[in-house]
Every structure is written in structure tokens, then in C-alpha cells.
Design a protein around this motif. Structure first.
Motif, PDB file in Angstrom:
ATOM      1  N   ALA A  23       0.831  -1.207   0.000  1.00  0.00           N
ATOM      2  CA  ALA A  23       0.000   0.000   0.000  1.00  0.00           C
ATOM      3  C   ALA A  23       0.860   1.249   0.000  1.00  0.00           C
ATOM      4  O   ALA A  23       0.627   2.174  -0.781  1.00  0.00           O
ATOM      5  N   CYS A  28      -1.073   6.696  -1.548  1.00  0.00           N
ATOM      6  CA  CYS A  28      -1.165   6.189  -0.176  1.00  0.00           C
ATOM      7  C   CYS A  28      -0.303   7.071   0.720  1.00  0.00           C
ATOM      8  O   CYS A  28       0.905   7.190   0.509  1.00  0.00           O
ATOM      9  N   GLU A  73      -5.788   3.773   7.482  1.00  0.00           N
ATOM     10  CA  GLU A  73      -5.277   4.054   6.146  1.00  0.00           C
ATOM     11  C   GLU A  73      -5.571   5.513   5.830  1.00  0.00           C
ATOM     12  O   GLU A  73      -6.611   6.036   6.234  1.00  0.00           O
ATOM     13  N   LEU A  86      -7.337   4.868  -3.624  1.00  0.00           N
ATOM     14  CA  LEU A  86      -7.791   3.765  -2.774  1.00  0.00           C
ATOM     15  C   LEU A  86      -8.330   2.621  -3.622  1.00  0.00           C
ATOM     16  O   LEU A  86      -7.941   1.467  -3.436  1.00  0.00           O
ATOM     17  N   HIS A  87      -9.188   2.914  -4.587  1.00  0.00           N
ATOM     18  CA  HIS A  87      -9.788   1.867  -5.424  1.00  0.00           C
ATOM     19  C   HIS A  87      -8.743   1.183  -6.298  1.00  0.00           C
ATOM     20  O   HIS A  87      -8.800  -0.038  -6.481  1.00  0.00           O
ATOM     21  N   ARG A 145      -7.093  -1.314  -4.036  1.00  0.00           N
ATOM     22  CA  ARG A 145      -8.002  -2.411  -3.680  1.00  0.00           C
ATOM     23  C   ARG A 145      -8.172  -3.404  -4.840  1.00  0.00           C
ATOM     24  O   ARG A 145      -8.369  -4.584  -4.616  1.00  0.00           O
ATOM     25  N   GLU A 146      -8.097  -2.909  -6.066  1.00  0.00           N
ATOM     26  CA  GLU A 146      -8.279  -3.765  -7.236  1.00  0.00           C
ATOM     27  C   GLU A 146      -7.060  -4.624  -7.544  1.00  0.00           C
ATOM     28  O   GLU A 146      -7.168  -5.568  -8.327  1.00  0.00           O
ATOM     29  N   LYS A 169     -15.098   4.652   6.255  1.00  0.00           N
ATOM     30  CA  LYS A 169     -14.383   5.587   5.383  1.00  0.00           C
ATOM     31  C   LYS A 169     -14.796   7.004   5.789  1.00  0.00           C
ATOM     32  O   LYS A 169     -15.985   7.302   5.934  1.00  0.00           O
TER      33      LYS A 169
END
Length: 94
Positions: free
Chosen positions: A29, A35, A54, A62-63, A66-67, A85
Motif C-alpha cells: 500500500a 497512499c 489508512e 484507494l480503489h 483495492r483492485e 471511510k
């Protein structure tokens, strides 16, 4: 700015195994663009609790992270979670 914060719960006997299984996630991350901070840590009081924190520049960052998924070991099951969030509109010195 986006902040993800809260708590995960696991069986006390599984907490060290859970943290070991996700240890590389923080490094991955933090190497990801956008980040600003990432941590999962054992709570010093509750032996079932893992604190999550986070901080991301945007939803897009962020997405994107996550992917990406992961190839690490499967962590022990989470028995409960309360993670939220937060959208931050301003930042100032404490």
C-alpha cells in the motif's frame, strides 16, 4: 483526503497469524501512488482486536490499490469488523 479507520476482530489465538499473513499489505500500500499511510496493528488492550488505519489522497487511489489483490497467504477469518471511510475536507495542526 480519505481515511479508512476502525477495528477488525479475530480469535485471540489467530491474531498473530492474521497480522503475519497481511504484513506485506502495508508495504504494498505504501508503495502505491496516493497512499499517505497504512497500518494494521495489534490492539494493546483487547487480544481479539486489530486496529486499522489508512490515509489516501483520493478515492481513485484507494480503489486502484483495492483492485490489485494479493498473492500472500490466506489470513485467519475475521469474526467481526467495524471499519469506516471518512472524507476529510480540511487539515490543520493539532
Amino acid at each position: 483526503m480519505i481515511i479508512i479507520a476502525g477495528e477488525l476482530h479475530v480469535d485471540p489465538a489467530d491474531r498473530d497469524d492474521y497480522l503475519a499473513a497481511v504484513a506485506d499489505v502495508a508495504r504494498l500500500a505504501r508503495e502505491t501512488g496516493g497512499c499517505l499511510d497504512f497500518a494494521q496493528a495489534a490492539d494493546p488492550i483487547d487480544p481479539t482486536r486489530i486496529n486499522v488505519y489508512e490515509r489516501w489522497e483520493s478515492d481513485e487511489h484507494l480503489h486502484r490499490f483495492r483492485e490489485t489483490g494479493g498473492d500472500g497467504p490466506e489470513p485467519p477469518p475475521i469474526t467481526a469488523a467495524d471499519v469506516r471511510k471518512y472524507r476529510i475536507s480540511g487539515v490543520e495542526e493539532p
